[in-house]
Design a protein around this motif. Structure first.
Motif, PDB file in Angstrom:
ATOM      1  N   ALA A 156       0.855  -1.191   0.000  1.00 55.30           N
ATOM      2  CA  ALA A 156       0.000   0.000   0.000  1.00 55.30           C
ATOM      3  C   ALA A 156       0.889   1.238   0.000  1.00 55.30           C
ATOM      4  O   ALA A 156       1.790   1.361   0.835  1.00 55.30           O
ATOM      5  CB  ALA A 156      -0.916   0.008   1.223  1.00 55.30           C
ATOM      6  N   MET A 157       0.652   2.136  -0.949  1.00 58.03           N
ATOM      7  CA  MET A 157       1.357   3.411  -1.015  1.00 58.03           C
ATOM      8  C   MET A 157       0.414   4.502  -0.511  1.00 58.03           C
ATOM      9  O   MET A 157      -0.730   4.609  -0.984  1.00 58.03           O
ATOM     10  CB  MET A 157       1.808   3.706  -2.443  1.00 58.03           C
ATOM     11  CG  MET A 157       2.740   2.668  -3.047  1.00 58.03           C
ATOM     12  SD  MET A 157       4.344   2.541  -2.194  1.00 58.03           S
ATOM     13  CE  MET A 157       5.041   4.172  -2.510  1.00 58.03           C
ATOM     14  N   ILE A 158       0.891   5.292   0.441  1.00 54.26           N
ATOM     15  CA  ILE A 158       0.038   6.269   1.106  1.00 54.26           C
ATOM     16  C   ILE A 158       0.323   7.665   0.560  1.00 54.26           C
ATOM     17  O   ILE A 158       1.465   8.125   0.609  1.00 54.26           O
ATOM     18  CB  ILE A 158       0.276   6.252   2.638  1.00 54.26           C
ATOM     19  CG1 ILE A 158       0.199   4.811   3.175  1.00 54.26           C
ATOM     20  CG2 ILE A 158      -0.731   7.148   3.340  1.00 54.26           C
ATOM     21  CD1 ILE A 158      -1.120   4.113   2.933  1.00 54.26           C
ATOM     22  N   PRO A 159      -0.687   8.350   0.039  1.00 52.52           N
ATOM     23  CA  PRO A 159      -0.462   9.682  -0.535  1.00 52.52           C
ATOM     24  C   PRO A 159      -0.190  10.735   0.537  1.00 52.52           C
ATOM     25  O   PRO A 159      -0.598  10.598   1.692  1.00 52.52           O
ATOM     26  CB  PRO A 159      -1.776   9.975  -1.266  1.00 52.52           C
ATOM     27  CG  PRO A 159      -2.805   9.171  -0.518  1.00 52.52           C
ATOM     28  CD  PRO A 159      -2.101   7.916  -0.077  1.00 52.52           C
ATOM     29  N   LYS A 160       0.502  11.782   0.126  1.00 51.15           N
ATOM     30  CA  LYS A 160       0.801  12.929   0.985  1.00 51.15           C
ATOM     31  C   LYS A 160       1.428  12.490   2.302  1.00 51.15           C
ATOM     32  O   LYS A 160       1.045  12.953   3.378  1.00 51.15           O
ATOM     33  CB  LYS A 160      -0.461  13.748   1.234  1.00 51.15           C
ATOM     34  CG  LYS A 160      -1.055  14.351  -0.029  1.00 51.15           C
ATOM     35  CD  LYS A 160      -2.290  15.166   0.266  1.00 51.15           C
ATOM     36  CE  LYS A 160      -2.870  15.759  -1.029  1.00 51.15           C
ATOM     37  NZ  LYS A 160      -4.088  16.569  -0.787  1.00 51.15           N
ATOM     38  N   ALA A 161       2.390  11.586   2.188  1.00 53.05           N
ATOM     39  CA  ALA A 161       3.053  11.067   3.387  1.00 53.05           C
ATOM     40  C   ALA A 161       4.527  10.858   3.101  1.00 53.05           C
ATOM     41  O   ALA A 161       4.903  10.390   2.031  1.00 53.05           O
ATOM     42  CB  ALA A 161       2.417   9.748   3.824  1.00 53.05           C
ATOM     43  N   GLY A 162       5.346  11.180   4.090  1.00 51.72           N
ATOM     44  CA  GLY A 162       6.772  10.954   3.993  1.00 51.72           C
ATOM     45  C   GLY A 162       7.180   9.676   4.697  1.00 51.72           C
ATOM     46  O   GLY A 162       6.398   8.721   4.809  1.00 51.72           O
ATOM     47  N   HIS A 163       8.406   9.667   5.214  1.00 53.45           N
ATOM     48  CA  HIS A 163       8.959   8.464   5.821  1.00 53.45           C
ATOM     49  C   HIS A 163       8.208   8.068   7.091  1.00 53.45           C
ATOM     50  O   HIS A 163       8.026   6.891   7.367  1.00 53.45           O
ATOM     51  CB  HIS A 163      10.444   8.705   6.131  1.00 53.45           C
ATOM     52  CG  HIS A 163      11.173   7.482   6.573  1.00 53.45           C
ATOM     53  ND1 HIS A 163      11.340   6.378   5.756  1.00 53.45           N
ATOM     54  CD2 HIS A 163      11.800   7.172   7.751  1.00 53.45           C
ATOM     55  CE1 HIS A 163      12.036   5.452   6.399  1.00 53.45           C
ATOM     56  NE2 HIS A 163      12.315   5.901   7.602  1.00 53.45           N
ATOM     57  N   PHE A 164       7.762   9.054   7.844  1.00 58.51           N
ATOM     58  CA  PHE A 164       7.042   8.784   9.096  1.00 58.51           C
ATOM     59  C   PHE A 164       5.557   8.662   8.808  1.00 58.51           C
ATOM     60  O   PHE A 164       4.716   9.318   9.426  1.00 58.51           O
ATOM     61  CB  PHE A 164       7.305   9.903  10.109  1.00 58.51           C
ATOM     62  CG  PHE A 164       7.770   9.406  11.444  1.00 58.51           C
ATOM     63  CD1 PHE A 164       6.909   8.750  12.305  1.00 58.51           C
ATOM     64  CD2 PHE A 164       9.078   9.592  11.848  1.00 58.51           C
ATOM     65  CE1 PHE A 164       7.336   8.291  13.532  1.00 58.51           C
ATOM     66  CE2 PHE A 164       9.530   9.146  13.069  1.00 58.51           C
ATOM     67  CZ  PHE A 164       8.652   8.492  13.923  1.00 58.51           C
ATOM     68  N   VAL A 165       5.240   7.787   7.860  1.00 55.17           N
ATOM     69  CA  VAL A 165       3.892   7.689   7.314  1.00 55.17           C
ATOM     70  C   VAL A 165       2.857   7.334   8.376  1.00 55.17           C
ATOM     71  O   VAL A 165       1.722   7.824   8.344  1.00 55.17           O
ATOM     72  CB  VAL A 165       3.867   6.663   6.151  1.00 55.17           C
ATOM     73  CG1 VAL A 165       4.413   5.321   6.574  1.00 55.17           C
ATOM     74  CG2 VAL A 165       2.484   6.518   5.561  1.00 55.17           C
ATOM     75  N   GLN A 166       3.221   6.491   9.353  1.00 54.38           N
ATOM     76  CA  GLN A 166       2.240   6.054  10.346  1.00 54.38           C
ATOM     77  C   GLN A 166       1.810   7.177  11.272  1.00 54.38           C
ATOM     78  O   GLN A 166       0.758   7.093  11.924  1.00 54.38           O
ATOM     79  CB  GLN A 166       2.763   4.859  11.161  1.00 54.38           C
ATOM     80  CG  GLN A 166       3.715   5.191  12.303  1.00 54.38           C
ATOM     81  CD  GLN A 166       5.152   5.306  11.844  1.00 54.38           C
ATOM     82  OE1 GLN A 166       5.439   5.536  10.685  1.00 54.38           O
ATOM     83  NE2 GLN A 166       6.069   5.144  12.787  1.00 54.38           N
ATOM     84  N   TRP A 167       2.601   8.243  11.342  1.00 59.89           N
ATOM     85  CA  TRP A 167       2.234   9.411  12.146  1.00 59.89           C
ATOM     86  C   TRP A 167       1.555  10.466  11.276  1.00 59.89           C
ATOM     87  O   TRP A 167       0.486  10.962  11.611  1.00 59.89           O
ATOM     88  CB  TRP A 167       3.474  10.005  12.818  1.00 59.89           C
ATOM     89  CG  TRP A 167       3.141  11.097  13.786  1.00 59.89           C
ATOM     90  CD1 TRP A 167       2.911  12.417  13.500  1.00 59.89           C
ATOM     91  CD2 TRP A 167       2.933  10.953  15.197  1.00 59.89           C
ATOM     92  NE1 TRP A 167       2.591  13.112  14.645  1.00 59.89           N
ATOM     93  CE2 TRP A 167       2.605  12.242  15.700  1.00 59.89           C
ATOM     94  CE3 TRP A 167       3.020   9.875  16.074  1.00 59.89           C
ATOM     95  CZ2 TRP A 167       2.356  12.467  17.060  1.00 59.89           C
ATOM     96  CZ3 TRP A 167       2.777  10.102  17.425  1.00 59.89           C
ATOM     97  CH2 TRP A 167       2.448  11.371  17.903  1.00 59.89           C
ATOM     98  N   GLU A 168       2.173  10.758  10.139  1.00 57.99           N
ATOM     99  CA  GLU A 168       1.695  11.847   9.302  1.00 57.99           C
ATOM    100  C   GLU A 168       0.321  11.569   8.712  1.00 57.99           C
ATOM    101  O   GLU A 168      -0.507  12.482   8.588  1.00 57.99           O
ATOM    102  CB  GLU A 168       2.704  12.110   8.178  1.00 57.99           C
ATOM    103  CG  GLU A 168       2.403  13.338   7.352  1.00 57.99           C
ATOM    104  CD  GLU A 168       3.527  13.686   6.395  1.00 57.99           C
ATOM    105  OE1 GLU A 168       3.477  14.778   5.805  1.00 57.99           O
ATOM    106  OE2 GLU A 168       4.452  12.866   6.228  1.00 57.99           O
ATOM    107  N   GLN A 169       0.061  10.324   8.345  1.00 62.94           N
ATOM    108  CA  GLN A 169      -1.225   9.956   7.754  1.00 62.94           C
ATOM    109  C   GLN A 169      -1.860   8.801   8.525  1.00 62.94           C
ATOM    110  O   GLN A 169      -2.333   7.822   7.946  1.00 62.94           O
ATOM    111  CB  GLN A 169      -1.053   9.594   6.276  1.00 62.94           C
ATOM    112  CG  GLN A 169      -0.685  10.753   5.382  1.00 62.94           C
ATOM    113  CD  GLN A 169      -1.816  11.763   5.225  1.00 62.94           C
ATOM    114  OE1 GLN A 169      -2.917  11.567   5.745  1.00 62.94           O
ATOM    115  NE2 GLN A 169      -1.555  12.846   4.525  1.00 62.94           N
TER     116      GLN A 169
END
Length: 287
Positions: free
Chosen positions: A260-273
């Motif tokens: 799964a690729m998460i849009p509008k998210a950087g490396h810290f995806v689990q926090w940012e999105q």
């Protein structure tokens, strides 16, 4: 670091004879989610995920040896060492039906853990994991020469702040504590230990490559990356790679995986999105 405020009550368990592992726990359920943080981080990285999932699952997040409120010692900081720590942690708490969730360096540790022994680990979730991207001997030598305790300790506050910003697509206000905690650590004696530890962890990841063994991971696996990850791939060494290409390396080789690729998210995806990531985690866990 002992003064840092953690989102849940901190507990301790001893592994490998003398290492005290700090961890927090919330929720209950037939499945246990065990969260493993990344390089330079700590268990607070998982607060948004634990808060969202604790009503359905038993959620446990730990500080790896040398990090946060866990023991500080003269450890190897090799990936195998951290994986052994995870196994002993699982055994010490008699955990069953475990889903191992690792972010960045924690993702590489999680892969090594299931490669060592997967008998208690039912599922694997890799969030922006290290380990899919590989580095040549020349590139590894660069890390050895330029990721050193002296250079880390000399990093000015402005650059530290910028380094944290690089972990996100857009730096969120509620991640400011990460920067504040790092600045607070710089005023303590523990910062010397931290600056010595980080290069060892980096070399541990480089020496503990899992790339050639990905096809041996039989555990059902979910792979998540932020589409705007600025840390993976390493743009300095691998400008022709994209985050998607790195993600696909793992997805194509791990036999039972989902990407799964998460849009509008950087490396810290689990926090940012987190609002996008948590439903994906929940759906995978209920398969």
């Amino acid at each position: 670091m002992q003064d840092w405020k953690y989102p849940y009550e901190v507990q301790q368990v001893v592994v490998l004879d003398s290492i005290e592992i700090a961890y927090v726990e919330a929720g209950a359920g037939d499945q246990t989610l065990l969260f493993v943080h990344g390089l330079g981080s700590n268990l607070k990285a998982w607060q948004k995920n634990m808060d969202a999932l604790k009503d359905e699952f038993r959620c446990i997040a730990l500080d790896l040896p040398g990090y946060g409120k866990s023991s500080k010692g003269d450890y190897t900081f090799e990936v195998d060492f951290f994986a052994q720590t995870i196994h002993q942690f699982i055994d010490s708490l008699s955990l069953q039906n475990v889903t191992l969730i690792g972010h960045s360096m924690g993702g590489q540790i999680a892969m090594r853990t299931v490669l060592q022994d997967n008998k208690r680990i039912d599922k694997l979730i890799l969030i922006a994991p290290a380990g899919f991207e590989t580095f040549s001997e020349k590139e590894q030598s660069w890390f050895q020469n330029f990721v050193t305790p002296t250079i880390i300790k000399a990093t000015p506050e402005k650059q530290i702040t910028q380094n944290f910003y690089l972990n996100f697509h857009v730096f969120p206000e509620d991640a400011q504590f990460m920067i504040d905690d790092r600045f607070a650590m710089r005023t303590t004696e523990e910062y010397d230990y931290y600056c010595e530890m980080i290069p060892k962890c980096v070399m541990g990841m480089l020496n503990g490559s899992v790339r050639a063994q990905l096809s041996a991971i039989e555990t059902p696996t979910l792979i998540l990356f932020g589409e705007n990850d600025r840390l993976i791939p390493n743009a300095f060494f691998h400008p022709d790679l994209t985050t998607l290409k790195v993600a696909q390396i793992g997805d194509e080789v791990i036999p039972n995986s989902k990407l799964a690729m998460i849009p509008k998210a950087g490396h810290f995806v689990q926090w940012e999105q987190a609002e996008l990531v948590n439903p994906i985690l929940r759906n995978f866990l209920k398969r």
